[in-house]
Design an enzyme around this catalytic site. Sequence first.
Site, PDB file in Angstrom:
ATOM      1  CG  ASN A 121      -0.185  -0.104   2.509  1.00 46.44           C
ATOM      2  OD1 ASN A 121       0.566   0.800   2.854  1.00 46.44           O
ATOM      3  ND2 ASN A 121      -0.337  -1.217   3.224  1.00 46.44           N
ATOM      4  CG  ASP A 136      -5.852  -6.696  14.126  1.00 49.38           C
ATOM      5  OD1 ASP A 136      -4.986  -6.001  14.699  1.00 49.38           O
ATOM      6  OD2 ASP A 136      -6.891  -6.218  13.653  1.00 49.38           O
TER       7      ASP A 136
END
Length: 433
Positions: free
Chosen positions: A231, A329
């Site tokens: 990203n 996570d």
Amino acid sequence: MTTLSATRLAGRRILLGISAGIAAYKSAQLARLLKQAGCEVRVVMTEGAQAFITPLTLQALTGEPVRTSLLDPEAEAGMGHIELARWAETILIAPATADLMARLAQGMADDLLTTLCLASDAERLMAPAMNQAMWRHPATRRNAARLLHDGWRLLGPDSGDQACGDVGPGRMLEPEAIMAELIRPSAEAAHGQAAPAQDAPTQDAPAQGLHIVITAGPTREPLDPVRYLSNHSSGKMGFALAAAAAELGARVSLISGPVSLPTPEGVARIDVETALQMHEASRRLVGGCDIFVGCAAVADYRAEALAEHKIKKVEGEDALTLRLVKNPDIIADIANERDAAGGRPFVVGFAAETRDLEAYARDKLSRKRLDMIVANDVSSAGLGFGADDNAALLLWRDGEGEGGESLPPQPKTQLARAVIERALGCLSVRPVH
Ligand code: C5P
């Protein structure tokens, strides 16, 4: 892989002393980091240290013979011990056992390492490593105080799981953290003269004695040998947080994905690529950490299988299906996992949203069990991803209940300081979890 802003170390003559602790195996990595930073390194090992790691390993890493004995005619015919003591600009002992601390505190010279310490006026640092009960013992506290008085800098120890199964203070600082301490300017280091157990925050250094771990930048998830998913995160916000935390006196570990930014002064940087590597580094460093800031833009998914060879275009097929699996996570994992002593760091997360900023941020704060969230509206031009400025909504929960503050658009460096200061404020009124 570790990189450090280590220009201050280039060419420095460092005598690395190793004593008999299980952490001695980490001294090999420390020797490597010192060499990478351009230092000249000579290693001296105590007799007991050689039961944990061989002189040959250290010789191979430093390219210099390792000294182990005071009464060695052959070694003395080369660089004698007094010459070696004069040669050293810095004496760094890692690990320093309780026994070695006791001998040095008494001014003994009963082996090569203690003799060199007595014969040298070099800068002296040591990274203590021992069982938590030994570290807490009044005799070790007395010896630590004596050594500080005599001009030694004590680096650590860290708290957390110990090789003996105990939990508490006494783990040797990680080699990256020792390197960061080594490059701290001496004026700054003077604040850290006391061991963490005795460190007191000051007005200039409110984070003194605290260990802050920060994740930053993107992660890169490989698909095949030449392609990856990633990203646009630049890492600027995470690096600004690391710089602010170091300026406020904290010991900072910065776990960074691939970015092209210089390491802030006095910060230990651990470079990683994938979410799994970032997860592993975070879990490794979180023991004994006081504040954990998850600022990285972690890829939510990775390829289920990494193609061994470059994925080829298939003639006549217009579509290609990639199967992705969920990454852990990281921040939720850190926030949910209490350490054996029942505590965990104050956990700060980030939320980048394009709509319903506050609602999504509140949801993330409670769902991930965070203590604070920094929410950015990334739909505004010139703010957020890649930009130098940012605005944020801070939401937190501390011992006084829930709080919130809106921080207007400002340079990321300024915003970073406000975030760290707010986290320090919350930490001071935080209830025991
Ligand atoms: O769920 P979302 O990705 O929006 O949450 C953002 C926060 O969670 C950030 O603090 C980010 O660093 C953290 N995060 C993480 N591991 C992931 C995904 C997000 O630590 N796999």
